[in-house]
Design a protein around this motif. Structure first.
Motif, short mmCIF file in Angstrom:
data_model
loop_
_atom_site.label_atom_id
_atom_site.label_comp_id
_atom_site.label_asym_id
_atom_site.label_seq_id
_atom_site.Cartn_x
_atom_site.Cartn_y
_atom_site.Cartn_z
N ASP A 166 0.83 -1.22 0.00
CA ASP A 166 0.00 0.00 0.00
C ASP A 166 0.86 1.26 0.00
OD1 ASP A 166 0.89 -0.55 2.59
OD2 ASP A 166 -0.90 0.29 3.56
N ARG A 167 1.97 1.24 0.72
CA ARG A 167 2.86 2.40 0.71
C ARG A 167 3.50 2.59 -0.66
NH1 ARG A 167 3.98 0.06 6.05
NH2 ARG A 167 3.92 1.65 7.72
N LEU A 168 4.00 1.50 -1.23
CA LEU A 168 4.64 1.59 -2.54
C LEU A 168 3.66 2.03 -3.61
CD1 LEU A 168 6.92 -1.59 -2.50
CD2 LEU A 168 7.49 0.76 -1.82
N ALA A 169 2.39 1.64 -3.48
CA ALA A 169 1.38 2.06 -4.45
C ALA A 169 1.21 3.57 -4.45
CB ALA A 169 0.05 1.37 -4.16
N VAL A 170 1.25 4.18 -3.27
CA VAL A 170 1.15 5.64 -3.17
C VAL A 170 2.33 6.28 -3.89
CG1 VAL A 170 1.24 7.61 -1.59
CG2 VAL A 170 -0.18 5.63 -1.03
N LEU A 171 3.52 5.80 -3.61
CA LEU A 171 4.72 6.41 -4.19
C LEU A 171 4.76 6.22 -5.71
CD1 LEU A 171 7.30 5.31 -1.48
CD2 LEU A 171 6.22 7.55 -1.73
N ALA A 172 4.34 5.05 -6.18
CA ALA A 172 4.33 4.80 -7.62
C ALA A 172 3.31 5.70 -8.31
CB ALA A 172 4.02 3.33 -7.90
N GLU A 173 2.13 5.83 -7.71
CA GLU A 173 1.08 6.66 -8.30
C GLU A 173 1.49 8.12 -8.36
OE1 GLU A 173 -3.61 7.90 -7.53
OE2 GLU A 173 -2.59 6.53 -6.17
N ARG A 174 2.24 8.58 -7.33
CA ARG A 174 2.63 9.98 -7.28
C ARG A 174 3.89 10.28 -8.08
NH1 ARG A 174 -0.89 12.35 -3.33
NH2 ARG A 174 -0.05 14.33 -4.08
N GLY A 175 4.53 9.27 -8.63
CA GLY A 175 5.61 9.52 -9.58
C GLY A 175 7.03 9.33 -9.08
N ALA A 176 7.24 8.60 -7.97
CA ALA A 176 8.60 8.37 -7.49
C ALA A 176 9.41 7.66 -8.57
CB ALA A 176 8.58 7.54 -6.21
N THR A 177 10.61 8.16 -8.82
CA THR A 177 11.45 7.59 -9.87
C THR A 177 12.52 6.66 -9.33
OG1 THR A 177 12.84 9.57 -9.77
CG2 THR A 177 11.12 9.51 -11.46
N ARG A 178 12.84 6.75 -8.04
CA ARG A 178 13.90 5.93 -7.48
C ARG A 178 13.55 5.51 -6.06
NH1 ARG A 178 18.32 6.94 -4.15
NH2 ARG A 178 20.21 5.71 -4.57
N LEU A 179 13.60 4.23 -5.79
CA LEU A 179 13.41 3.70 -4.44
C LEU A 179 14.72 3.05 -3.99
CD1 LEU A 179 10.84 3.48 -2.48
CD2 LEU A 179 10.49 4.42 -4.77
N SER A 180 15.20 3.45 -2.83
CA SER A 180 16.44 2.92 -2.28
C SER A 180 16.12 2.12 -1.03
CB SER A 180 17.40 4.06 -1.95
OG SER A 180 18.58 3.56 -1.36
N ILE A 181 16.50 0.85 -1.02
CA ILE A 181 16.19 -0.02 0.11
C ILE A 181 17.49 -0.47 0.79
CG2 ILE A 181 16.04 -2.06 -1.41
CD1 ILE A 181 13.93 -3.15 0.60
N GLY A 182 17.54 -0.30 2.10
CA GLY A 182 18.70 -0.70 2.87
C GLY A 182 18.59 -2.14 3.30
N VAL A 183 19.21 -3.04 2.55
CA VAL A 183 19.25 -4.46 2.93
C VAL A 183 20.46 -4.72 3.81
CG1 VAL A 183 19.45 -6.83 2.08
CG2 VAL A 183 17.99 -5.18 0.87
#
Length: 466
Positions: A166-183
């Motif tokens: 649900d969080r990622l859906a918001v960011l994708a819909e609003r146009g986020a171009t880069r997601l950085s995940i700390g593994v």
């Protein structure tokens, strides 16, 4: 004519020192200059409307700092609080909205149209916020600050536990171009050793959700230098990351700072640890280069032929983004104008972080009209910032551009640093552009601090985590 550095002739060049005789390669990650520990509280600081007078407003960067995480990793010295309840995050967003309104008024006072070409939500972990809270955060950024998130290059940091659909859906819909995940590590034992209690299956599930959301750029952060980590175990994490074909992979050396969870637990001696980190860095670098990635700085590797390229609208706008034009919102966020860098209060110790966040939430709107904690930039400091932004990158420092920008020669302004870098064979001149050698890039965290001014060094030394 392109100017070049006059290198010493082979007959008189001092012999390169063995790496073991040089200082530790791991002094400080220079992600911005000067460090926040150099800022000091101003008495009746200048009005933002005055600070932004005369600045370009057509090439702004928006940075929003969300100081919340679900856990605090053992190596973390960021400005963040763990486990904040919803009443705190709601109150934080209320204050962020008030700060945005005041900041927008100060920018509008210039009578110029606003344009944000870059945006970033950092922290902390911005996706600690719920989907509804992220929606509100986007609304504040767009409707109050005037940032077109669909048009800007927009980066958001996340974590395995908070990268929910649900969080990622918001960011994708609003146009986020880069997601950085700390593994950090795909090996559960290494994650525990870094005081990051996560399972590999949790990280893999989060990465699957990120790929399903189809962000143009996926970045995976990995750490090297964890107790017990070897080339063999590092390869496990590297290959696990590569399996997702991320557009970017960042390799971070582990640092153990005061007031962090690992500060009293790391077992290796300094020399052993330096040797381990250098070995793992070289192994990781070579592994990623052979897998089709290019190295753009000590930490950053981008997959060739993908969207992992900085979006710019021309060199002049890009240059301005680097030198000034940063508008920060949220406690801990920094703003950059040509003559002043300013922020809110800052700390690492957990009790102080909580106090500062509480104070931020209680800040009257009028107080946001003035700069609070700040560092004044002069010509010398701007030169140093420019050098750090260019020399530590794979594109290097163009000597001609430096002279046109500042009216002086790099070789004169920074002769002692230049001599040292040449002596160690950490630097080479390629057609008037100074580039770090392979070994110089490996030691970027020791090279960067060499360009700090005496003023910045003293302010950082006397900083107290109140």
């Amino acid at each position: 004519m392109t100017k070049s550095v006059m290198l010493p002739s082979p007959s008189i060049r001092p012999p390169a020192r063995p790496a073991a005789e040089a200082e530790t390669p791991y002094q400080q990650y220079v992600y911005a200059y000067p460090h926040q520990k150099a800022y000091r509280l101003l008495d009746n600081g200048p009005l933002l409307s005055d600070l932004w007078s005369g600045e370009r407003l057509d090439a702004l960067s928006l940075y929003v700092h969300i100081p919340f995480c679900e856990m605090r990793c053992g190596f973390c010295n960021l400005f963040t609080r763990t486990g904040a309840p919803e009443d705190v995050t709601h109150a934080f967003l209320d204050t962020l909205e008030r700060q945005a309104q005041v900041t927008r008024q100060a920018l509008d006072a210039q009578g110029k149209p606003l344009r944000f070409t870059l945006a970033a939500f950092g922290g902390g972990t911005p996706t600690y916020l719920t989907a509804d809270e992220l929606t509100r955060l986007c609304d504040i950024s767009e409707h109050i600050m005037g940032a077109d998130l669909q048009a800007a290059s927009w980066s958001v940091e996340t974590s395995p536990a908070t990268a929910t659909a649900d969080r990622l859906a918001v960011l994708a819909e609003r146009g986020a171009t880069r997601l950085s995940i700390g593994v950090q590590s795909f090996i559960d034992e290494e994650a525990r050793a870094a005081v990051r209690p996560q399972k590999r299956e949790e990280a893999e599930a989060a990465l699957a959700r990120l790929r399903d959301a189809e962000f143009p750029i996926l970045n995976i952060d990995l750490i090297y230098g964890i107790d017990g980590q070897t080339e063999r175990t590092f390869k496990v994490s590297l290959d696990a990351a590569l399996a997702w074909e991320p557009e970017e992979i960042y390799l971070y050396p582990l640092y153990v700072r005061p007031l962090t969870g690992l500060s009293s637990r790391h077992a290796a001696t300094p020399d052993e640890w330096d040797d381990q980190r250098l070995r793992l860095y070289r192994y990781g670098r070579d592994h990623l280069l052979s897998a089709g990635y290019e190295q753009t700085s000590m930490r950053v590797f981008r997959r060739i032929g993908t969207a992992a390229v900085e979006d710019t609208d021309g060199s002049s706008i890009s240059e301005y983004n680097q030198q000034a034009g940063m508008v920060g919102l949220g406690v801990g966020a920094r703003s950059f104008t040509t003559d002043l860098h300013y922020t809110t209060d800052y700390a690492v110790a957990v009790p102080e972080v909580r106090r500062i966040i509480d104070d931020y939430i209680a800040t009257p709107s009028d107080r946001f009209r003035r700069a609070q904690w700040a560092f004044r930039m002069n010509g010398d400091e701007r030169r140093r910032m420019y050098v750090l932004q260019h020399l530590l990158e794979s594109t290097g420092l163009d000597l001609g551009h430096y002279e046109r920008q500042f009216g002086t020669r790099f070789e004169t302004d920074f002769a002692p640093q230049l001599d040292t870098l040449l002596e160690h064979n950490w630097l080479r001149d390629v057609g008037g552009t100074l580039l770090l050698t392979l070994e110089g890039m490996a030691r970027a965290d020791a090279i960067g601090p060499r360009f700090f001014s005496a003023t910045v060094r003293e302010k950082m030394r006397t900083y107290q985590d109140r």
